[in-house]
Design a protein around this motif. Structure first.
Motif, short mmCIF file in Angstrom:
data_model
loop_
_atom_site.label_atom_id
_atom_site.label_comp_id
_atom_site.label_asym_id
_atom_site.label_seq_id
_atom_site.Cartn_x
_atom_site.Cartn_y
_atom_site.Cartn_z
N UNK A 41 0.83 -1.21 0.00
CA UNK A 41 0.00 0.00 0.00
C UNK A 41 0.86 1.25 0.00
N UNK A 42 1.89 1.27 0.85
CA UNK A 42 2.76 2.45 0.91
C UNK A 42 3.58 2.59 -0.36
N UNK A 43 3.99 1.47 -0.96
CA UNK A 43 4.73 1.55 -2.22
C UNK A 43 3.82 2.01 -3.36
N UNK A 44 2.54 1.63 -3.32
CA UNK A 44 1.60 2.13 -4.31
C UNK A 44 1.41 3.64 -4.22
N UNK A 45 1.47 4.16 -2.99
CA UNK A 45 1.34 5.60 -2.80
C UNK A 45 2.53 6.36 -3.39
N UNK A 46 3.66 5.68 -3.57
CA UNK A 46 4.78 6.33 -4.27
C UNK A 46 4.36 6.69 -5.69
N UNK A 47 3.64 5.77 -6.35
CA UNK A 47 3.16 6.06 -7.70
C UNK A 47 2.15 7.19 -7.72
N UNK A 91 16.47 9.23 4.66
CA UNK A 91 15.29 8.99 5.50
C UNK A 91 14.48 7.84 4.92
N UNK A 92 14.74 6.63 5.44
CA UNK A 92 14.11 5.42 4.92
C UNK A 92 12.72 5.24 5.54
N UNK A 93 11.78 6.03 5.09
CA UNK A 93 10.41 5.93 5.56
C UNK A 93 9.47 6.16 4.38
N UNK A 94 8.45 5.32 4.22
CA UNK A 94 7.53 5.55 3.09
C UNK A 94 6.81 6.88 3.18
#
Length: 420
Positions: A41-47, A91-94
């Motif tokens: 879900x968080x990786x989809x929000x990158x798109x 900063x490794x945070x989605x």
């Protein structure tokens, strides 16, 4: 040919650096996010973040250029894109990556528009078609190379973040040292959804569905491939091969669409794409070879749809409005790419990895159903009244200025009277 291209070498080189860095940036984030344990879900929000930034960049860049000029805007865009990926490393945070990805999309759109404006200004009238073709090939090659370079190292370290930042900085050098005159103002496209809908309901609905489908796949394909057990090199191929297949498929799709009702051709490509969706869902391909074959099949259809939709919309558009129509459809496509990755990401988190292709399947099925309804409501355009189908770059690299460059490449060269 070389006589037309060589004077534009610096601009094409800058574009190649930009697309190379963009290819690295687009792939390292989902791969590293998967390693860090980020949810789909968080990786989809990158798109979604990228799409929001990209659309905003397409809208706002002409105003920025008008205020401070092309060179300064291009330099600022490359600098901020470099900063965004370096901050992603720190900063490794989605929840930090999502707005940074939006900043990257904004910068990418702005920089691409400046380069395309410059190319349109400097290319000779009779050579603009060749220039546009070379520009498209450079972008496709650079993006693919940027994605494939990830196979040469370990994505767990800092290497690819720093490499992308360095290449973004290289991208600003050719225009910074150029002695050429400032180009004309950029294309400023406003979205008039009612006019677009009156012009072609199929085009508006289809481009929105294709935005959902392509945005979902473009963002989350690396996540799907990694969770399917593919090695890093195969994950990179899984992201790149569909785009290359889509570029090749545009030629036969365009040939068919110039001879038959474009809506039928669009529905046909959607049916074949839906078959690929169902293959991923039902057959669940195992191993790299099977996954890459189905991904190429999928990409050949979905990445050939956008120029087909634009051609259909322009068939119905009033004379002299092709740039406005193409630019408006791009913004509708961008709206779809905002929604698709978010829906697919949450679906993958809640219902499993294969849910990515449930989302694309629903989008393609809706496109087919709406297209069939519209075929019964409106007669097809006569063959002699059709505009020519034109190959387009990958939709991730298309801006309103691309449409302006492409339109100018199709214009006839000036007569002796006009040149005088």
């Amino acid at each position: 040919m070389l006589k037309s291209i060589l004077p534009l070498g610096a601009l094409l080189l800058g574009s190649a650096f930009l697309l190379f860095a963009g290819g690295v940036n687009a792939l390292i984030l989902p791969i590293r996010g998967e390693i860090q344990g980020f949810t789909a879900a968080s990786l989809g929000l990158l798109g979604t973040g990228w799409a929001v930034g990209y659309v905003a960049g397409c809208i706002m860049t002409p105003r920025l250029v008008q205020r401070v000029g092309h060179v300064r805007v291009f330099g600022a865009m490359c600098a901020f894109a470099s900063i965004s990926i370096l901050l992603s490393l720190l900063m490794m945070s989605p929840w930090v990556w999502i707005p940074l990805r939006g900043l990257s999309g904004f910068c990418f759109a702005g920089a691409a528009m400046v380069v395309e404006s410059w190319l349109s200004e400097r290319a000779e009238q009779g050579a603009r078609g060749r220039v546009f073709g070379v520009y498209t090939m450079v972008n496709l090659s650079a993006t693919t190379a940027g994605q494939m370079v990830l196979t040469l190292g370990d994505p767990r370290g800092y290497l690819f973040f720093v490499l992308a930042a360095i290449i973004y900085c290289f991208a600003l050098l050719p225009t910074a040292v150029s002695a050429t005159s400032t180009p004309a103002p950029l294309a400023n496209v406003r979205l008039d959804l009612r006019a677009l809908w009156r012009n072609s309901p199929v085009a508006v609905f289809a481009v929105f569905m294709v935005g959902i489908s392509n945005g979902s796949f473009g963002t989350l394909a690396p996540v799907y491939a990694a969770r399917a057990g593919l090695q890093l090199s195969d994950v990179a191929l899984f992201a790149s091969v569909p785009v290359l297949a889509g570029a090749l498929a545009q030629l036969p799709v365009g040939f068919l669409s110039d001879r038959f009702d474009r809506r039928l051709v669009l529905i046909g490509t959607a049916v074949v794409a839906l078959a690929a969706d169902l293959t991923f869902i039902v057959a669940t391909p195992q191993g790299a070879t099977a996954n890459l074959i189905v991904a190429a099949w999928f990409g050949a259809m979905v990445f050939a749809m956008y120029p087909l939709i634009v051609a259909h919309a322009n068939d119905h558009a009033p004379a002299g409005t092709a740039i406005q129509v193409s630019g408006g459809l791009l913004l509708v496509f961008g709206a779809g790419t905002m929604i698709g990755p978010t829906v697919a990401g949450f679906a993958m988190t809640g219902y499993g990895t294969v849910s990515l292709f449930w989302v694309t399947a629903v989008a393609h099925a809706a496109l087919i159903a709406f297209g069939l309804v519209r075929i019964r409501a409106r007669t097809a355009v006569a063959a002699e009244d059709k505009t020519a189908f034109r190959v387009a770059p990958a939709t991730r690299a298309v801006t309103p200025e691309t449409a302006a460059l492409q339109e100018s490449s199709d214009a006839p060269p000036p007569t002796e009277r006009e040149a005088a």
